[in-house]
Scaffold this motif. Structure first.
Motif, PDB file in Angstrom:
ATOM      1  N   MET A   1       0.835  -1.215   0.000  1.00 36.64           N
ATOM      2  CA  MET A   1       0.000   0.000   0.000  1.00 36.64           C
ATOM      3  C   MET A   1       0.862   1.255   0.000  1.00 36.64           C
ATOM      4  SD  MET A   1      -0.141   2.055   3.003  1.00 36.64           S
ATOM      5  CE  MET A   1      -1.830   2.583   3.023  1.00 36.64           C
ATOM      6  N   THR A   2       0.252   2.377  -0.379  1.00 33.89           N
ATOM      7  CA  THR A   2       0.820   3.704  -0.209  1.00 33.89           C
ATOM      8  C   THR A   2      -0.325   4.685  -0.046  1.00 33.89           C
ATOM      9  OG1 THR A   2       2.425   5.314  -1.046  1.00 33.89           O
ATOM     10  CG2 THR A   2       0.898   4.373  -2.653  1.00 33.89           C
ATOM     11  N   MET A   3      -0.016   5.873   0.440  1.00 35.19           N
ATOM     12  CA  MET A   3      -1.061   6.865   0.692  1.00 35.19           C
ATOM     13  C   MET A   3      -0.623   8.226   0.163  1.00 35.19           C
ATOM     14  SD  MET A   3      -2.721   8.268   4.257  1.00 35.19           S
ATOM     15  CE  MET A   3      -1.334   9.354   4.578  1.00 35.19           C
ATOM     16  N   VAL A   4      -1.548   8.913  -0.496  1.00 37.35           N
ATOM     17  CA  VAL A   4      -1.348  10.276  -0.955  1.00 37.35           C
ATOM     18  C   VAL A   4      -2.357  11.159  -0.225  1.00 37.35           C
ATOM     19  CG1 VAL A   4      -1.436  11.857  -2.910  1.00 37.35           C
ATOM     20  CG2 VAL A   4      -0.545   9.527  -3.226  1.00 37.35           C
ATOM     21  N   GLU A   5      -1.877  12.255   0.377  1.00 37.75           N
ATOM     22  CA  GLU A   5      -2.801  13.172   1.058  1.00 37.75           C
ATOM     23  C   GLU A   5      -2.822  14.501   0.311  1.00 37.75           C
ATOM     24  OE1 GLU A   5      -4.025  14.925   5.450  1.00 37.75           O
ATOM     25  OE2 GLU A   5      -2.235  13.683   5.230  1.00 37.75           O
ATOM     26  N   ILE A   6      -4.000  14.898  -0.111  1.00 36.22           N
ATOM     27  CA  ILE A   6      -4.205  16.160  -0.830  1.00 36.22           C
ATOM     28  C   ILE A   6      -4.843  17.143   0.140  1.00 36.22           C
ATOM     29  CG2 ILE A   6      -5.257  17.286  -2.810  1.00 36.22           C
ATOM     30  CD1 ILE A   6      -3.280  15.208  -3.667  1.00 36.22           C
ATOM     31  N   SER A   7      -4.156  18.272   0.407  1.00 30.65           N
ATOM     32  CA  SER A   7      -4.666  19.240   1.370  1.00 30.65           C
ATOM     33  C   SER A   7      -5.475  20.318   0.665  1.00 30.65           C
ATOM     34  CB  SER A   7      -3.503  19.879   2.141  1.00 30.65           C
ATOM     35  OG  SER A   7      -2.754  20.706   1.278  1.00 30.65           O
ATOM     36  N   ARG A   8      -6.173  21.112   1.468  1.00 28.63           N
ATOM     37  CA  ARG A   8      -7.014  22.169   0.909  1.00 28.63           C
ATOM     38  C   ARG A   8      -6.185  23.238   0.206  1.00 28.63           C
ATOM     39  NH1 ARG A   8     -12.231  23.335   1.519  1.00 28.63           N
ATOM     40  NH2 ARG A   8     -12.928  25.465   1.101  1.00 28.63           N
ATOM     41  N   SER A   9      -4.906  23.349   0.583  1.00 34.20           N
ATOM     42  CA  SER A   9      -4.058  24.333  -0.078  1.00 34.20           C
ATOM     43  C   SER A   9      -3.692  23.914  -1.496  1.00 34.20           C
ATOM     44  CB  SER A   9      -2.776  24.555   0.744  1.00 34.20           C
ATOM     45  OG  SER A   9      -2.066  23.342   0.884  1.00 34.20           O
ATOM     46  N   ASN A  10      -3.908  22.633  -1.821  1.00 37.21           N
ATOM     47  CA  ASN A  10      -3.629  22.125  -3.172  1.00 37.21           C
ATOM     48  C   ASN A  10      -4.840  21.352  -3.695  1.00 37.21           C
ATOM     49  OD1 ASN A  10      -0.724  22.832  -3.621  1.00 37.21           O
ATOM     50  ND2 ASN A  10      -0.495  21.633  -1.757  1.00 37.21           N
ATOM     51  N   PRO A  11      -6.012  21.978  -3.814  1.00 40.67           N
ATOM     52  CA  PRO A  11      -7.207  21.237  -4.216  1.00 40.67           C
ATOM     53  C   PRO A  11      -7.110  20.777  -5.673  1.00 40.67           C
ATOM     54  CG  PRO A  11      -7.662  23.575  -4.193  1.00 40.67           C
ATOM     55  CD  PRO A  11      -6.292  23.421  -3.642  1.00 40.67           C
ATOM     56  N   VAL A  12      -7.417  19.513  -5.924  1.00 44.75           N
ATOM     57  CA  VAL A  12      -7.425  18.972  -7.283  1.00 44.75           C
ATOM     58  C   VAL A  12      -8.712  18.179  -7.481  1.00 44.75           C
ATOM     59  CG1 VAL A  12      -4.920  18.860  -7.445  1.00 44.75           C
ATOM     60  CG2 VAL A  12      -6.172  16.880  -6.587  1.00 44.75           C
ATOM     61  N   ALA A  13      -9.059  17.936  -8.741  1.00 43.58           N
ATOM     62  CA  ALA A  13     -10.283  17.194  -9.042  1.00 43.58           C
ATOM     63  C   ALA A  13     -10.115  15.699  -8.841  1.00 43.58           C
ATOM     64  CB  ALA A  13     -10.722  17.480 -10.479  1.00 43.58           C
ATOM     65  N   GLY A  14      -8.884  15.208  -8.898  1.00 41.75           N
ATOM     66  CA  GLY A  14      -8.669  13.780  -8.713  1.00 41.75           C
ATOM     67  C   GLY A  14      -7.244  13.375  -9.033  1.00 41.75           C
ATOM     68  N   ILE A  15      -6.992  12.074  -8.943  1.00 47.10           N
ATOM     69  CA  ILE A  15      -5.677  11.502  -9.235  1.00 47.10           C
ATOM     70  C   ILE A  15      -5.822  10.528 -10.396  1.00 47.10           C
ATOM     71  CG2 ILE A  15      -3.897   9.923  -8.361  1.00 47.10           C
ATOM     72  CD1 ILE A  15      -4.188  11.189  -5.666  1.00 47.10           C
ATOM     73  N   THR A  16      -4.925  10.614 -11.361  1.00 48.87           N
ATOM     74  CA  THR A  16      -4.900   9.676 -12.467  1.00 48.87           C
ATOM     75  C   THR A  16      -3.652   8.811 -12.325  1.00 48.87           C
ATOM     76  OG1 THR A  16      -4.987   9.477 -14.873  1.00 48.87           O
ATOM     77  CG2 THR A  16      -3.721  11.321 -13.993  1.00 48.87           C
ATOM     78  N   PHE A  17      -3.754   7.483 -12.668  1.00 50.42           N
ATOM     79  CA  PHE A  17      -2.623   6.593 -12.408  1.00 50.42           C
ATOM     80  C   PHE A  17      -2.682   5.346 -13.281  1.00 50.42           C
ATOM     81  CE2 PHE A  17      -5.925   4.677  -9.863  1.00 50.42           C
ATOM     82  CZ  PHE A  17      -5.633   3.317  -9.828  1.00 50.42           C
ATOM     83  N   ILE A  18      -1.543   4.701 -13.361  1.00 48.88           N
ATOM     84  CA  ILE A  18      -1.414   3.322 -13.828  1.00 48.88           C
ATOM     85  C   ILE A  18      -0.416   2.652 -12.892  1.00 48.88           C
ATOM     86  CG2 ILE A  18      -2.010   3.747 -16.256  1.00 48.88           C
ATOM     87  CD1 ILE A  18       0.922   3.932 -16.892  1.00 48.88           C
ATOM     88  N   MET A  19      -0.260   1.326 -13.016  1.00 48.73           N
ATOM     89  CA  MET A  19       0.661   0.592 -12.149  1.00 48.73           C
ATOM     90  C   MET A  19       1.844   0.077 -12.966  1.00 48.73           C
ATOM     91  SD  MET A  19      -0.951   0.922  -9.298  1.00 48.73           S
ATOM     92  CE  MET A  19       0.082  -0.114  -8.244  1.00 48.73           C
ATOM     93  N   LYS A  20       2.982  -0.089 -12.283  1.00 47.42           N
ATOM     94  CA  LYS A  20       4.158  -0.717 -12.881  1.00 47.42           C
ATOM     95  C   LYS A  20       4.581  -1.898 -12.019  1.00 47.42           C
ATOM     96  CE  LYS A  20       7.053   2.766 -13.311  1.00 47.42           C
ATOM     97  NZ  LYS A  20       8.287   3.507 -13.723  1.00 47.42           N
ATOM     98  N   ARG A  21       4.859  -3.028 -12.674  1.00 42.85           N
ATOM     99  CA  ARG A  21       5.316  -4.222 -11.948  1.00 42.85           C
ATOM    100  C   ARG A  21       6.784  -4.459 -12.281  1.00 42.85           C
ATOM    101  NH1 ARG A  21       1.527  -8.808 -12.995  1.00 42.85           N
ATOM    102  NH2 ARG A  21       2.547  -8.850 -15.054  1.00 42.85           N
ATOM    103  N   LYS A  22       7.572  -4.635 -11.261  1.00 44.76           N
ATOM    104  CA  LYS A  22       8.994  -4.891 -11.443  1.00 44.76           C
ATOM    105  C   LYS A  22       9.215  -6.399 -11.615  1.00 44.76           C
ATOM    106  CE  LYS A  22      10.228  -0.897  -8.578  1.00 44.76           C
ATOM    107  NZ  LYS A  22      10.939  -0.425  -7.369  1.00 44.76           N
ATOM    108  N   GLU A  23       9.714  -6.794 -12.774  1.00 43.02           N
ATOM    109  CA  GLU A  23       9.943  -8.218 -13.075  1.00 43.02           C
ATOM    110  C   GLU A  23      11.290  -8.633 -12.508  1.00 43.02           C
ATOM    111  OE1 GLU A  23       7.576  -9.807 -14.129  1.00 43.02           O
ATOM    112  OE2 GLU A  23       6.266  -8.339 -15.093  1.00 43.02           O
ATOM    113  N   GLU A  24      11.267  -9.560 -11.532  1.00 49.30           N
ATOM    114  CA  GLU A  24      12.489  -9.945 -10.835  1.00 49.30           C
ATOM    115  C   GLU A  24      13.455 -10.715 -11.742  1.00 49.30           C
ATOM    116  OE1 GLU A  24      11.252 -12.063  -7.422  1.00 49.30           O
ATOM    117  OE2 GLU A  24      10.537 -10.275  -6.345  1.00 49.30           O
ATOM    118  N   GLN A  25      12.922 -11.591 -12.608  1.00 44.39           N
ATOM    119  CA  GLN A  25      13.802 -12.430 -13.429  1.00 44.39           C
ATOM    120  C   GLN A  25      14.473 -11.632 -14.540  1.00 44.39           C
ATOM    121  OE1 GLN A  25      11.524 -15.782 -14.778  1.00 44.39           O
ATOM    122  NE2 GLN A  25      11.484 -16.747 -12.736  1.00 44.39           N
TER     123      GLN A  25
END
Length: 532
Positions: A130-154
């Protein structure tokens, strides 16, 4: 955004990892602070996102503009390390999807950013990450956009995990959040425009101003020093097209049982307790179109787009300012704490400053001197403070609407004598000059608004900053400062005050026929000398 408009998506039902995330989601099902709960299918991985609203009292509140921040938590259950590749969406407008770089103060630990996006490692023990992002009132945004990356060990490479159609994921935040910030910025810009317009329309020196948010608009309270009196202005800018009336009275320190009190009935002590009963204003203060009864007046605000009422007031003993409520149509409007609005005239600001000075361990003595009979031209508050390095600071504050000059000397061998100050005993005062080899004159300057604000809010400053952002105000008084070195061994400071005019209109203020006298220490001997 159109792809994810449905809420909530159907939760996954297969696999042990999916069951773990489902259990985690159900565990927080009853929490009122969770305003959004979503599962995102990122390739072969599933991401659970929980958005928690943080309100001022750290408890559930009405959703949207009341929040101070949002905590966005990303969970996934994977044996392979994952990374969040993310940015923010700044606008809530339909069709707006510009990917913006997150501000530095919202980036969680283990985050690296380039010019386009941030990458945050998910952490945790076992398969749950897990991870957490905190958006404060001093930096109001409409939302967060994202994708994931998987690190391949082999292979040591990376696999991008996107939505089934190859697009990005989006975590929306309540739209009221962004709209509230937009409204606040618009109100601030409008308030700045109004202040500039008021400054252009009328003459005088601003002694106090405060901006309030009212229903569908802005109100500015302003006090100016104009032609030896105070000009109190209430300016209202609102889209509500109804008559606006100021229901007001003089604020005093009078706490008696007498009804229908007048200004003559209030306490006339040099300094009285702030803001007690309302009293009916004297006739020479009432603007046109005012109707008065009992202890208050009603005055209609005039104007087309911006409405205004102007009240002219002389310095009055015991009067701290005016208190009022607005009547817009049939509705009464008070401040954010549901209390009467209060505009302190400089006399009231001086009174608050005197009260706060009693709490300071550095202040060893304070005195108040009336300018003219019964303070008809204002007052001077003198504060003597002992500095940590053994030096002495003497500050003079005045609520007089007229520009002043301090005409002064020092007493060395006995209280009451007047001798020329020796520059070796003090730091050279600014804006000063020697007059005829007998006295020094120092100009009063407008005291910095921030300095006065800090003094007035020194008590319970933490509570004020948390309770109400409307406590922000600008207050000014005239100030002169003298700074004496350690071991100067001075007993007192005799002085008189004059207006700055260089013509026949110049006025000298004295203690009846003698000089004002400010001892440097509280002592019975000094007091006896002063009395004699």
């Amino acid at each position: 955004r159109r792809r994810l408009i449905g809420w909530p998506p159907s939760p996954p039902t297969e696999g042990s990892a999916l069951s773990s995330l489902g259990f985690l989601s159900e565990e927080r099902e009853d929490e009122d602070r969770i305003v959004l709960r979503r599962f995102y299918q990122a390739g072969s991985e599933t991401v659970l996102v929980l958005v928690e609203e943080i309100s001022p009292d750290d408890a559930a509140a009405s959703k949207g503009s009341s929040a101070t921040s949002y905590k966005i938590r990303f969970y996934t259950c994977s044996p392979t390390p994952l990374q969040l590749h993310w940015g923010v969406i700044g606008s809530s407008k339909e069709g707006s999807s510009q990917w913006l770089l997150p501000p530095s103060d919202v980036r969680p630990p283990n985050t690296l950013c380039d010019e386009e996006a941030c990458n945050t490692d998910l952490g945790g023990g076992g398969p749950l990450q897990m991870t957490m992002v905190e958006i404060s009132r001093s930096n109001p945004v409409a939302g967060i956009t994202f994708i994931m990356k998987r690190k391949e060990e082999q292979s040591g490479g990376e696999t991008w995990l996107k939505a089934p159609d190859g697009g990005n994921f989006y975590v929306p935040l309540p739209n009221d959040w962004v709209q509230a910030a937009v409204d606040e910025r618009k109100a601030a810009v409008r308030a700045g425009y109004l202040l500039e317009k008021i400054a252009q329309d009328t003459e005088g020196t601003v002694m106090y101003h405060h901006t309030y948010n009212i229903p569908e608009g802005t109100m500015i309270a302003l006090v100016k020093a104009v032609n030896a009196s105070y000009q109190i202005e209430v300016v209202v800018d609102t889209t509500i097209e109804q008559p606006i009336t100021l229901h007001w009275g003089m604020s005093t320190g009078y706490f008696g049982d007498k009804k229908n009190a007048t200004v003559e009935d209030i306490q006339t002590d040099v300094m009285v307790n702030a803001s007690g009963e309302w009293v009916v204003p004297p006739e020479n203060m009432r603007p046109m179109y005012s109707e008065c009864e009992e202890n208050s007046c009603s005055t209609e605000l005039l104007g087309s787009n911006v409405k205004r009422a102007i009240i002219n007031a002389k310095p009055l003993a015991g009067v701290t300012g005016i208190s009022f409520v607005l009547k817009i149509g049939d509705e009464y409007v008070k401040n954010e704490k549901e209390e009467d609005f209060h505009i302190p005239v400089p006399a009231g600001i001086l009174q608050e400053l005197s009260h706060e000075a009693t709490k300071s361990p550095e202040i060893v003595l304070q005195r108040v001197f009336a300018l003219g009979r019964d303070g008809s031209h204002g007052r001077v508050l003198a504060l003597v403070s002992a500095q940590s390095n053994g030096e002495t600071m003497v500050e003079f504050f005045s609520d007089s609407p007229e520009p002043l000059i301090l005409h002064w000397g020092v007493s060395r061998s006995k209280i009451g004598e007047w001798t020329l100050p020796d520059i070796s005993l003090m730091h050279e005062p600014a804006d000063s000059e020697i007059i005829s080899g007998k006295a020094c004159e120092t100009q009063f300057k407008m005291a910095p608004g921030q300095m006065l604000k800090d003094l007035l809010s020194s008590n319970n400053s933490e509570e004020k900053s948390k309770d109400d952002e409307s406590e922000e105000f600008i207050a000014y008084l005239q100030r002169a400062c003298l700074h004496f070195k350690a071991n100067s061994d001075l007993l007192a400071l005799p002085f008189v005050v004059r207006t700055r005019a260089e013509d026949a209109k110049q006025i000298w203020f004295k203690d009846y026929w003698g000089n004002y006298l400010l001892p440097f220490k509280e002592s019975s001997n000094a007091e006896d000398a002063v009395q004699s």
